[in-house]
Design a protein around this motif. Structure first.
Motif, PDB file in Angstrom:
ATOM      1  N   PHE A 539       0.989  -0.956   0.079  1.00  0.00           N
ATOM      2  CA  PHE A 539      -0.010  -0.248   0.121  1.00  0.00           C
ATOM      3  C   PHE A 539       0.859   1.238   0.018  1.00  0.00           C
ATOM      4  O   PHE A 539       2.078   1.046   0.523  1.00  0.00           O
ATOM      5  CB  PHE A 539      -1.130   0.100   1.379  1.00  0.00           C
ATOM      6  CG  PHE A 539      -1.962  -1.279   1.489  1.00  0.00           C
ATOM      7  CD1 PHE A 539      -2.978  -1.117   0.710  1.00  0.00           C
ATOM      8  CD2 PHE A 539      -1.585  -2.324   2.056  1.00  0.00           C
ATOM      9  CE1 PHE A 539      -3.870  -2.240   0.774  1.00  0.00           C
ATOM     10  CE2 PHE A 539      -2.535  -3.557   1.997  1.00  0.00           C
ATOM     11  CZ  PHE A 539      -3.636  -3.447   1.283  1.00  0.00           C
ATOM     12  N   ALA A 540       0.212   2.428  -0.571  1.00  0.00           N
ATOM     13  CA  ALA A 540       0.929   3.669  -0.475  1.00  0.00           C
ATOM     14  C   ALA A 540       0.686   4.301   0.908  1.00  0.00           C
ATOM     15  O   ALA A 540      -0.088   3.805   1.761  1.00  0.00           O
ATOM     16  CB  ALA A 540       0.338   4.568  -1.530  1.00  0.00           C
ATOM     17  N   PRO A 541       1.458   5.122   1.301  1.00  0.00           N
ATOM     18  CA  PRO A 541       1.326   5.780   2.643  1.00  0.00           C
ATOM     19  C   PRO A 541       0.009   6.473   2.703  1.00  0.00           C
ATOM     20  O   PRO A 541      -0.579   7.141   1.608  1.00  0.00           O
ATOM     21  CB  PRO A 541       2.472   6.718   2.555  1.00  0.00           C
ATOM     22  CG  PRO A 541       3.748   6.416   1.876  1.00  0.00           C
ATOM     23  CD  PRO A 541       2.861   5.720   0.695  1.00  0.00           C
ATOM     24  N   GLY A 542      -0.589   6.352   3.873  1.00  0.00           N
ATOM     25  CA  GLY A 542      -1.829   7.002   3.895  1.00  0.00           C
ATOM     26  C   GLY A 542      -3.011   5.912   3.854  1.00  0.00           C
ATOM     27  O   GLY A 542      -4.020   5.945   4.335  1.00  0.00           O
ATOM     28  N   TYR A 543      -2.626   4.716   3.345  1.00  0.00           N
ATOM     29  CA  TYR A 543      -3.476   3.596   3.172  1.00  0.00           C
ATOM     30  C   TYR A 543      -2.956   2.057   3.653  1.00  0.00           C
ATOM     31  O   TYR A 543      -1.838   2.114   4.001  1.00  0.00           O
ATOM     32  CB  TYR A 543      -3.552   3.301   1.613  1.00  0.00           C
ATOM     33  CG  TYR A 543      -4.224   4.309   0.771  1.00  0.00           C
ATOM     34  CD1 TYR A 543      -5.768   4.281   0.574  1.00  0.00           C
ATOM     35  CD2 TYR A 543      -3.807   5.755   0.493  1.00  0.00           C
ATOM     36  CE1 TYR A 543      -6.343   5.407   0.144  1.00  0.00           C
ATOM     37  CE2 TYR A 543      -4.265   6.661  -0.178  1.00  0.00           C
ATOM     38  CZ  TYR A 543      -5.720   6.426  -0.293  1.00  0.00           C
ATOM     39  OH  TYR A 543      -6.243   7.504  -1.020  1.00  0.00           O
ATOM     40  N   ARG A 544      -3.959   1.243   4.057  1.00  0.00           N
ATOM     41  CA  ARG A 544      -3.475   0.210   4.620  1.00  0.00           C
ATOM     42  C   ARG A 544      -5.042  -0.845   4.218  1.00  0.00           C
ATOM     43  O   ARG A 544      -5.807  -0.336   3.893  1.00  0.00           O
ATOM     44  CB  ARG A 544      -3.430  -0.007   5.869  1.00  0.00           C
ATOM     45  CG  ARG A 544      -2.816  -1.142   6.475  1.00  0.00           C
ATOM     46  CD  ARG A 544      -3.054  -1.417   8.039  1.00  0.00           C
ATOM     47  NE  ARG A 544      -4.164  -1.953   8.141  1.00  0.00           N
ATOM     48  CZ  ARG A 544      -4.785  -2.638   9.296  1.00  0.00           C
ATOM     49  NH1 ARG A 544      -4.023  -2.533  10.480  1.00  0.00           N
ATOM     50  NH2 ARG A 544      -6.150  -2.873   9.516  1.00  0.00           N
ATOM     51  N   VAL A 545      -4.755  -2.006   4.452  1.00  0.00           N
ATOM     52  CA  VAL A 545      -5.896  -3.005   4.078  1.00  0.00           C
ATOM     53  C   VAL A 545      -7.145  -2.630   5.289  1.00  0.00           C
ATOM     54  O   VAL A 545      -6.616  -2.153   6.574  1.00  0.00           O
ATOM     55  CB  VAL A 545      -5.361  -4.556   4.440  1.00  0.00           C
ATOM     56  CG1 VAL A 545      -5.061  -4.856   5.662  1.00  0.00           C
ATOM     57  CG2 VAL A 545      -6.427  -5.326   3.952  1.00  0.00           C
ATOM     58  N   ALA A 546      -8.226  -2.694   4.707  1.00  0.00           N
ATOM     59  CA  ALA A 546      -9.320  -2.374   5.479  1.00  0.00           C
ATOM     60  C   ALA A 546      -9.551  -3.075   6.853  1.00  0.00           C
ATOM     61  O   ALA A 546      -9.140  -4.534   6.660  1.00  0.00           O
ATOM     62  CB  ALA A 546     -10.528  -2.291   4.733  1.00  0.00           C
ATOM     63  N   TRP A 547     -10.227  -3.035   7.915  1.00  0.00           N
ATOM     64  CA  TRP A 547     -10.146  -3.528   8.793  1.00  0.00           C
ATOM     65  C   TRP A 547     -11.018  -4.993   8.679  1.00  0.00           C
ATOM     66  O   TRP A 547     -10.632  -6.054   9.080  1.00  0.00           O
ATOM     67  CB  TRP A 547     -10.606  -3.001  10.062  1.00  0.00           C
ATOM     68  CG  TRP A 547      -9.991  -1.650  10.615  1.00  0.00           C
ATOM     69  CD1 TRP A 547     -10.155  -0.383  10.513  1.00  0.00           C
ATOM     70  CD2 TRP A 547      -8.862  -1.740  11.410  1.00  0.00           C
ATOM     71  NE1 TRP A 547      -9.133   0.130  10.779  1.00  0.00           N
ATOM     72  CE2 TRP A 547      -8.646  -0.607  11.883  1.00  0.00           C
ATOM     73  CE3 TRP A 547      -8.327  -3.110  12.168  1.00  0.00           C
ATOM     74  CZ2 TRP A 547      -7.349  -0.238  12.532  1.00  0.00           C
ATOM     75  CZ3 TRP A 547      -7.256  -2.947  12.942  1.00  0.00           C
ATOM     76  CH2 TRP A 547      -6.745  -1.536  13.153  1.00  0.00           C
ATOM     77  N   GLY A 548     -12.309  -4.734   7.861  1.00  0.00           N
ATOM     78  CA  GLY A 548     -12.855  -6.088   7.533  1.00  0.00           C
ATOM     79  C   GLY A 548     -12.144  -6.922   6.967  1.00  0.00           C
ATOM     80  O   GLY A 548     -12.113  -8.322   7.059  1.00  0.00           O
ATOM     81  N   SER A 549     -11.567  -6.636   5.792  1.00  0.00           N
ATOM     82  CA  SER A 549     -10.535  -7.376   4.794  1.00  0.00           C
ATOM     83  C   SER A 549      -9.544  -8.276   5.661  1.00  0.00           C
ATOM     84  O   SER A 549      -9.290  -9.222   5.263  1.00  0.00           O
ATOM     85  CB  SER A 549     -10.197  -6.626   3.496  1.00  0.00           C
ATOM     86  OG  SER A 549      -9.877  -7.385   2.605  1.00  0.00           O
ATOM     87  N   SER A 550      -8.841  -7.543   6.569  1.00  0.00           N
ATOM     88  CA  SER A 550      -7.877  -8.097   7.320  1.00  0.00           C
ATOM     89  C   SER A 550      -8.329  -9.379   8.121  1.00  0.00           C
ATOM     90  O   SER A 550      -7.688 -10.381   8.347  1.00  0.00           O
ATOM     91  CB  SER A 550      -7.183  -7.011   8.322  1.00  0.00           C
ATOM     92  OG  SER A 550      -8.150  -6.740   9.375  1.00  0.00           O
ATOM     93  N   ALA A 551      -9.784  -9.230   8.409  1.00  0.00           N
ATOM     94  CA  ALA A 551     -10.373 -10.359   8.948  1.00  0.00           C
ATOM     95  C   ALA A 551     -10.789 -11.218   8.378  1.00  0.00           C
ATOM     96  O   ALA A 551     -11.808 -12.191   8.708  1.00  0.00           O
ATOM     97  CB  ALA A 551     -11.217 -10.029  10.145  1.00  0.00           C
ATOM     98  N   GLY A 552     -10.756 -11.260   6.906  1.00  0.00           N
ATOM     99  CA  GLY A 552     -11.460 -12.222   6.006  1.00  0.00           C
ATOM    100  C   GLY A 552     -12.866 -11.769   5.785  1.00  0.00           C
ATOM    101  O   GLY A 552     -13.668 -12.588   5.039  1.00  0.00           O
ATOM    102  N   ARG A 553     -13.228 -10.592   5.924  1.00  0.00           N
ATOM    103  CA  ARG A 553     -14.666  -9.963   5.602  1.00  0.00           C
ATOM    104  C   ARG A 553     -14.741  -9.677   4.347  1.00  0.00           C
ATOM    105  O   ARG A 553     -13.879  -8.926   3.794  1.00  0.00           O
ATOM    106  CB  ARG A 553     -15.144  -9.175   6.469  1.00  0.00           C
ATOM    107  CG  ARG A 553     -16.615  -8.636   6.465  1.00  0.00           C
ATOM    108  CD  ARG A 553     -16.883  -7.522   7.239  1.00  0.00           C
ATOM    109  NE  ARG A 553     -16.146  -7.766   8.751  1.00  0.00           N
ATOM    110  CZ  ARG A 553     -16.192  -6.372   9.494  1.00  0.00           C
ATOM    111  NH1 ARG A 553     -16.490  -5.286   9.233  1.00  0.00           N
ATOM    112  NH2 ARG A 553     -15.703  -6.590  10.750  1.00  0.00           N
TER     113      ARG A 553
END
Length: 625
Positions: A539-553
């Motif tokens: 990811f670029a600075p300022g971004y990251r994987v979303a909370w739901g997606s990190s949990a497999g949602r």
């Protein structure tokens, strides 16, 4: 002793998450004198982190001088392809025979530097290294206390308990909510939830009574007699015992904080930690070392994630309470470091301080006035100063090493990665759905937490899915339980996904959200590559994987504001978040004279300093001549 050995002792101070950019800024203001002294004596540089730039991955590469494909740690979470179940990626529990007790298996492979030194007869004291649970065998030369990867008594990263009289309060992230029942005599009764067994959760009843000697409440139900709780003050560690049967019990330790003394009473209990004198599974090498430390220093946190970041994110703790707990964590770790420095004049001493990482995660919004995490949250002077205060305290830890060093000591201070903003989340599963590569179950709406941990995916119509911090897996025939992607199409599909994500633009901001996405063979090499994801997203600075997606949602949108208290992060393009490296002796720190320093170069540097040959399978190079 080898004739090439030129120091008796190497002291390594690990300062998780310290950014070289912020160090430069603070040093320019004269704030970090000990790191400045290291720079003057030997040098200061960036150090390349791992892909992905995650704490367990990076420190495993530091220890083993291997890329993740060589040591097997790729993320905090992974999936079991045989069941589509989400698992911890750092260790697992096995019971190969029902007649034998369960055991824990460390999933980190590779040969850590302290084991290499042990075989050469050189001692090490290793305090709180990630991915060393259960601990590495010591051959009589290692004293090690495990760090990140040690669970709480329930087997997770850390589940707190929030006691309240209020009936409408519901459990939030990483917590249990327990209703306090008020008895006619004014006592309050509740149950602390402990470990699970075959019959369910084990619990311990607690009682709260008015104090006769001042404000606060008296806590009963812990070992050693009642504990006086003061409003707004963390208790010391208290022992609790959970009975599992007539002759079986499990012990743990807990800190308490009385958040509200008047009705409705609110009481916060930290996750139940292993008791260092009687952990469920070994957390130290030798096994008695954890208890010996407690005998000398007093009880201390044993979970791998010590700071209760979820308590702050959930609003159960305010910033002052969280930072006060961080202060307690600093004090415990500093006492361990001082103890190690005083008891050993040779070999390796390694001590990791995790707290700077946690503070930056939760207070980064103060560096960004427009951060979505400011919504609904007050700004405090203490919060605004939290990151600088953490760097100054980290500098003090480097100062302790310098103070203990003589002319036969190599001092190394370093971080595993840097830090940056996390303003917007990217829902990778939502993106995969938009591309026609993932189909949610019709009975679970996008964004519904019921879909966490891959429970909301229709596997019969899904070619790729994401879980963890930027990992994408193919639903591959013959590997995944319900795989549909033919093996001969896998490489093309992975390349298509990587190309589609590289350069992805956030339509709301017009900014690039993903700098690049890479197929695994372009990043990882070694015996554990088969554990890796098929595509890794940077990811670029300022971004990251979303909370739901990190949990497999499957999130309801590809892009979303991050209004979580966790407002800073480092799981972005590794080139954007290098760590720092400083030594009290000159070292090869300039890219002009060779490759820039990497985390995998530190283990060979340590063994070279102590006169021990590096194993052939190590990938790094010594930074000292």
């Amino acid at each position: 002793m080898s004739s090439t050995r030129f120091v008796r002792r190497v002291i390594v101070i690990g300062l998780d998450g310290l950014s070289p950019r912020l160090i430069e800024e603070f040093q320019g203001r004269g704030e970090l004198p000990h790191l400045a002294e290291l720079r003057r004596r030997g040098g200061f540089s960036t150090v390349a982190t791992t892909a992905p730039a995650q704490t367990p991955v990076a420190w495993s590469s530091f220890a083993t001088s291997r890329n993740p494909g060589g040591h097997g740690i790729f993320d905090f979470l992974t999936r079991d392809p045989a069941s589509h179940r989400v698992d911890m990626a750092l260790n697992r529990y096995e019971r190969p025979n029902p007649l034998l007790p369960p055991r824990v298996v460390n999933l980190r492979g590779g040969d850590p530097v302290w084991s290499v030194l042990a075989r050469a007869g050189i001692p090490s004291q290793v305090l709180r290294p990630p991915c060393a649970y259960p601990p590495d065998p010591g051959q009589g030369q290692i004293r090690l206390l495990s760090g990140l990867g040690v669970p709480d008594l329930r087997g997770g990263f850390g589940t707190a308990t929030f006691f309240t009289e209020e009936p409408e309060v519901r459990a939030l992230e990483s917590e249990r909510v327990v209703r306090l029942e008020r008895k006619p005599n004014g006592e309050l009764v509740g149950s602390l939830i402990g470990p699970r067994d075959a019959k369910g959760d084990l619990v311990r009843e607690i009682k709260l009574k008015p104090r006769s000697d001042g404000p606060g409440l008296l806590l009963e139900g812990v070992e050693g007699g009642p504990v006086a709780l003061e409003p707004g003050v963390w208790s010391g560690w208290t022992r609790v015992k959970f009975k599992a049967g007539l002759l079986r019990s499990t012990r743990g330790i807990v800190r308490w904080r009385l958040e509200r003394n008047d009705p409705p009473v609110r009481l916060y209990a930290s996750p139940v930690n292993f008791d260092p004198h009687s952990p469920l599974f070994p957390i130290s090498e030798p096994p008695e070392y954890a208890g010996d430390l407690a005998d000398t220093l007093g009880l201390y946190a044993t979970t791998g994630m010590v700071e209760d970041h979820a308590g702050l994110a959930n609003g159960r703790l305010d910033e002052a309470a969280f930072l006060n707990q961080c202060d307690l964590c600093w004090r415990e770790r500093e006492a361990m470091l001082r103890h190690a420095l005083n008891r050993s004049s040779e070999g390796l001493i390694f001590c990791l301080f995790d707290t700077p990482d946690r503070i930056q995660h939760l207070f980064w919004r103060y560096w960004d006035d427009a951060h979505p995490a400011h919504r609904g949250r007050p700004r405090t002077e203490q919060g605004a100063a939290a990151i600088l205060d953490a760097y100054k305290r980290a500098d003090t830890m480097a100062g302790l090493a310098l103070e203990a060093a003589d002319d036969q000591t190599l001092v190394i201070a370093l971080s595993d990665h840097g830090f940056d903003d996390f303003r917007r989340g990217v829902g990778l599963n939502a993106w995969l759905q938009d591309q026609g590569l993932l189909t949610p179950k019709p009975n679970i709406a996008p964004g519904d937490p019921a879909g966490d941990y891959l429970q909301g995916i229709d596997w019969s119509n899904t070619q790729a899915y994401s879980v963890g911090l930027g990992a994408i897996f193919l639903n591959l025939q013959g590997r995944e339980a319900q795989g549909i992607v033919p093996p001969d199409e896998a490489a093309h599909l992975a390349e298509r996904i990587a190309a589609g994500l590289t350069g992805l633009i956030d339509p709301q901001t017009g900014q690039t959200a993903i700098t690049r996405a890479l197929c695994r063979d372009a990043i990882f090499q070694g015996p554990y590559v088969n554990r890796a994801c098929d595509v890794l997203v940077h990811f670029a600075p300022g971004y990251r994987v979303a909370w739901g997606s990190s949990a497999g949602r499957v999130d309801d949108a590809t892009f979303q504001d991050n209004d979580h208290a966790w407002s800073g992060d480092h799981v972005i393009d590794p080139d954007r978040v290098p760590g720092f490296l400083a030594m009290n002796r000159p070292y090869d720190s300039a890219a002009a004279t060779g490759p820039a320093p990497r985390l995998i170069d530190l283990a060979p540097t340590i063994t070279k300093a102590l006169g021990v040959p590096a194993p052939d399978e190590w990938e790094g190079r010594s930074l000292i001549p």
